[in-house]
Motif scaffolding. Structure first.
Motif, PDB file in Angstrom:
ATOM      1  N   GLY A 133       0.826  -1.203   0.000  1.00  0.00           N
ATOM      2  CA  GLY A 133       0.000   0.000   0.000  1.00  0.00           C
ATOM      3  C   GLY A 133       0.859   1.251   0.000  1.00  0.00           C
ATOM      4  N   ASP A 160       2.924  -8.588  -1.594  1.00  0.00           N
ATOM      5  CA  ASP A 160       1.541  -8.151  -1.414  1.00  0.00           C
ATOM      6  C   ASP A 160       0.614  -9.218  -1.986  1.00  0.00           C
ATOM      7  OD1 ASP A 160      -0.004  -5.438  -0.670  1.00  0.00           O
ATOM      8  OD2 ASP A 160      -1.048  -6.417  -2.324  1.00  0.00           O
ATOM      9  N   SER A 162      -2.094  -8.760  -3.576  1.00  0.00           N
ATOM     10  CA  SER A 162      -2.703  -8.314  -4.823  1.00  0.00           C
ATOM     11  C   SER A 162      -1.627  -7.991  -5.834  1.00  0.00           C
ATOM     12  CB  SER A 162      -3.582  -7.080  -4.577  1.00  0.00           C
ATOM     13  OG  SER A 162      -4.070  -6.547  -5.798  1.00  0.00           O
ATOM     14  N   VAL A 166      -3.249   0.123  -5.012  1.00  0.00           N
ATOM     15  CA  VAL A 166      -4.526   0.826  -5.059  1.00  0.00           C
ATOM     16  C   VAL A 166      -4.384   2.193  -4.390  1.00  0.00           C
ATOM     17  CG1 VAL A 166      -6.966   0.767  -4.450  1.00  0.00           C
ATOM     18  CG2 VAL A 166      -5.775  -1.357  -5.001  1.00  0.00           C
ATOM     19  N   LYS A 168      -6.208   4.447  -2.728  1.00  0.00           N
ATOM     20  CA  LYS A 168      -7.519   4.336  -2.092  1.00  0.00           C
ATOM     21  C   LYS A 168      -8.313   5.637  -2.031  1.00  0.00           C
ATOM     22  CE  LYS A 168      -6.581   0.193   0.601  1.00  0.00           C
ATOM     23  NZ  LYS A 168      -6.623  -0.448   1.947  1.00  0.00           N
ATOM     24  N   ALA A 185      -5.275   2.027  -9.962  1.00  0.00           N
ATOM     25  CA  ALA A 185      -4.838   0.707  -9.500  1.00  0.00           C
ATOM     26  C   ALA A 185      -3.868   0.104 -10.519  1.00  0.00           C
ATOM     27  CB  ALA A 185      -6.039  -0.219  -9.290  1.00  0.00           C
ATOM     28  N   ASP A 247      -7.956  -4.384   7.511  1.00  0.00           N
ATOM     29  CA  ASP A 247      -9.143  -4.929   6.858  1.00  0.00           C
ATOM     30  C   ASP A 247     -10.375  -4.408   7.578  1.00  0.00           C
ATOM     31  OD1 ASP A 247     -10.616  -6.321   5.067  1.00  0.00           O
ATOM     32  OD2 ASP A 247     -10.114  -8.322   5.806  1.00  0.00           O
ATOM     33  N   SER A 264     -12.953  -0.639   1.109  1.00  0.00           N
ATOM     34  CA  SER A 264     -11.572  -0.279   1.423  1.00  0.00           C
ATOM     35  C   SER A 264     -10.567  -0.814   0.410  1.00  0.00           C
ATOM     36  CB  SER A 264     -11.191  -0.795   2.818  1.00  0.00           C
ATOM     37  OG  SER A 264     -11.312  -2.207   2.888  1.00  0.00           O
ATOM     38  N   THR A 265     -10.990  -1.698  -0.484  1.00  0.00           N
ATOM     39  CA  THR A 265     -10.084  -2.275  -1.477  1.00  0.00           C
ATOM     40  C   THR A 265     -10.672  -2.115  -2.878  1.00  0.00           C
ATOM     41  OG1 THR A 265     -11.059  -4.499  -1.413  1.00  0.00           O
ATOM     42  CG2 THR A 265      -9.355  -3.998   0.227  1.00  0.00           C
ATOM     43  N   GLU A 267     -11.288  -4.573  -4.882  1.00  0.00           N
ATOM     44  CA  GLU A 267     -12.329  -5.600  -5.001  1.00  0.00           C
ATOM     45  C   GLU A 267     -13.631  -5.120  -4.365  1.00  0.00           C
ATOM     46  OE1 GLU A 267      -8.475  -7.167  -5.677  1.00  0.00           O
ATOM     47  OE2 GLU A 267      -9.258  -6.140  -3.899  1.00  0.00           O
ATOM     48  N   ASP A 268     -13.532  -4.425  -3.221  1.00  0.00           N
ATOM     49  CA  ASP A 268     -14.734  -3.878  -2.582  1.00  0.00           C
ATOM     50  C   ASP A 268     -15.430  -2.876  -3.503  1.00  0.00           C
ATOM     51  OD1 ASP A 268     -14.169  -5.367  -0.343  1.00  0.00           O
ATOM     52  OD2 ASP A 268     -13.172  -3.729   0.706  1.00  0.00           O
ATOM     53  N   SER A 415     -11.760  -1.015  11.771  1.00  0.00           N
ATOM     54  CA  SER A 415     -10.773  -1.745  10.965  1.00  0.00           C
ATOM     55  C   SER A 415      -9.900  -2.558  11.902  1.00  0.00           C
ATOM     56  CB  SER A 415      -9.904  -0.771  10.149  1.00  0.00           C
ATOM     57  OG  SER A 415      -9.179   0.095  11.010  1.00  0.00           O
TER      58      SER A 415
END
Length: 581
Positions: A133, A160, A162, A166, A168, A185, A247, A264-265, A267-268, A415
């Motif tokens: 991150g 990482d 991923s 990202v 954010k 991203a 998370d 928060s990600t 994917e979210d 979180s």
């Protein structure tokens, strides 16, 4: 290795210099399942075809390449300890089954853990950074940008789960369609292509630190510990940086884990966007409106409520729930006023002074005795069975509890740090953690009791000059990465470490496609709102993107989009003028 494969390779036994089942990465950073090393002498076309046929039959992704070392990603011979370097062809297979989030999952029964062999072993310091991150990636880039004495430039590995970094703070623009995914991203492989940093897409399974205070000097001179990755790879390091982030904490309210979506990600964000798109399609042409509940009215909750309400317009209602009696309790008053003005002008209902007691499906409420005296009960049961119900409990006496219905529930509260499990071995070793599970650090960002381990971002518990815990924001992680990189340079070169001092540069938030609020700390009382604030925010974040090359690409893309939008706006304006005349 399967016996059938050994049998098919009998004709190659004389030239085969190695045949072993291992876990590792190919020269593109992709986790692989097995490697076959074949000498260049008399490697026939028949043997080549034999391997390819087996790969196709077993649904393996086969890569065949010469043993060469690129600057960015190294071939597998550089990843594993071996008796002596080998020349020739190398065949790498990657199984399409038994994978875990895109990374090969190999049990202990399949193969013993393999140790990563650093390119120059112990000749240069070995730095392992966990988490890609703001904290982890920017620390790696900071180390790359510093000037190092001969023989002191560290070998850096970045891990990482991923394959993408990202940015954010710009995730909300994905929902409004203002940015493309590649802009906010980018892949680590692109960002690190011109560096010596090695990237592994993998998950951290456990840590084996050995840099605790009180250990013998001989042990400390060898290694500071080992990281055990989920694929089975072991990485021995001299310096460790914990930047694993956090998370969403959904297990505090019954039903939140099952029915609420975090934000928060990447994917979210994609999941929320897909859900909104599906709801827009299902409610198209109907009289009923889409109902979205946002739990939490901090920056993330307010930005989500503003962005979604602008997207849905009259087709939906957004209800923002907060335990405090106001929104943005820690924000500057000017930002709070700007947000209230925008939210009140849209279909946003503020439910302040409530906490969520539980979340259930509407179908479960039909027979619930709790709804006997609730006015919303009859209305709720008339809606689709997919609709959710939130029980709200007031924080003050004298206020009646409420039941809120929603088609989508977004969770922005709480979180939990993603620090991995420690496996110290014989002696009890542990990182000192605070109540939130963050590593306690000193003012130089070193973990207390571990002189070769840094912790930054959500993984660390760093306090400001007033003794208050710093928030887990991108601004904090960005500044900590700069200090962590410098302090690593200082520690490796025997220089004094600098104490971290956070400098609050101000607060920024998006309130829609052409709306934002910015309160810079260096100009007291100034707040930029509306299109001006929106433009200033985009420029500020453009300058914070990881690399010059990516900044240039994104800047050109944003300028092009802006030109197209303004051209369309002018054409629309002229059309209205002409039609009116």
């Amino acid at each position: 290795m399967p016996t059938g494969f050994n049998r098919e390779l009998q004709t190659l036994r004389r030239t085969c210099q190695g045949l072993r089942r291992v876990v590792g990465y190919d020269n593109e950073g992709v986790c692989i399942d097995w490697i076959v090393e074949v000498g260049s002498e008399a490697f026939t076309h028949a043997g080549f075809s034999c391997i390819l046929r087996y790969c196709e039959g077993q649904q393996l992704h086969c890569r065949i390449f010469f043993q060469r070392h690129s600057r960015k990603y190294r071939t597998n011979s550089g990843l594993f300890s071996s008796s002596e370097p080998r020349q020739g062809l190398r065949v790498v297979g990657s199984s399409s089954s038994g994978r875990y989030d895109g990374v090969s999952k190999v049990s202990e029964s399949q193969s013993p853990p393999c140790s990563y062999a650093w390119p120059e072993n112990k000749k240069r310091p070995r730095v392992c950074i966990l988490g890609g991150g703001f904290g982890g990636l920017y620390t790696a880039l900071r180390l790359e940008s510093l000037e190092w004495p001969d023989g002191k430039r560290p070998q850096v590995v970045l891990v990482d789960q991923s394959e993408r970094f990202v940015f954010k703070p710009l995730l909300y623009e994905l929902l409004s369609g203002e940015v493309d995914e590649w802009e906010i991203a980018p892949c680590f492989s692109d960002l690190l292509s011109n560096t010596t940093v090695q990237f592994f897409k993998d998950r951290v399974q456990s840590l084996h630190p050995s840099d605790h205070l009180g250990m013998d000097v001989a042990a400390l001179s060898q290694a500071a510990g080992t990281v055990h990755l989920q694929s089975g790879l072991l990485i021995e390091y001299d310096w460790l940086v914990l930047a694993l982030g956090s998370d969403a904490k959904l297990d505090v309210v019954p039903g939140a884990m099952e029915y609420a979506l975090p934000f928060s990600t990447l994917e979210d964000a994609n999941r929320v966007n897909e859900k909104l798109t599906a709801l827009e399609r299902n409610f198209f042409g109907k009289d009923s409106r889409i109902r979205v509940a946002v739990v939490g009215c901090g920056y993330s909750g307010v930005e989500l409520a503003a962005t979604i309400s602008e997207r849905l317009q009259d087709r939906g209602v957004v209800q923002a729930i907060n335990v405090e009696k106001t929104i943005l309790p820690s924000a500057p008053p000017s930002n709070r006023e700007s947000a209230l003005k925008v939210l009140s002008s849209r279909n946003v209902e503020l439910l302040l002074g409530y906490f969520v007691r539980c979340i259930r499906r509407a179908a479960e409420f039909k027979s619930s005795p709790e709804l006997a005296n609730v006015e919303a009960a009859h209305e709720a049961t008339e809606h689709d069975h997919e609709r959710l119900m939130l029980e709200l409990q007031p924080t003050e006496r004298g206020i009646q509890s409420q039941i809120v219905e929603a088609d989508l529930v977004l969770w922005t509260v709480g979180s939990k740090p993603l620090l991995p499990e420690l496996q110290p071995g014989d002696k009890p070793i542990g990182f000192p953690l605070n109540g939130r599970g963050q590593a306690e650090t000193d003012e130089t960002l070193l973990v207390k009791g571990h002189p070769r381990t840094f912790a930054i971002g959500d993984s660390s518990a760093v306090k400001d000059k007033h003794g208050k815990l710093l928030p887990g924001t991108a601004q904090v992680a960005f500044q900590q990465a700069d200090f962590a990189g410098w302090n690593l340079w200082a520690a490796i070169n025997g220089r004094p470490l600098l104490p971290f001092r956070f400098q609050n540069l101000g607060e920024m938030m998006t309130l829609g496609r052409y709306d934002a609020a910015i309160s810079p700390s260096f100009i007291e009382g100034l707040t930029l709102e509306g299109p001006v604030g929106h433009t200033a925010r985009k420029i500020a974040y453009l300058l914070r993107l990881p690399t010059d090359e990516h900044r240039l690409k994104v800047g050109i893309s944003w300028l092009t989009k802006t030109a197209v939008e303004y051209t369309a706006l002018l054409q629309d304006t002229f059309t209205k003028i002409l039609s009116g005349s």
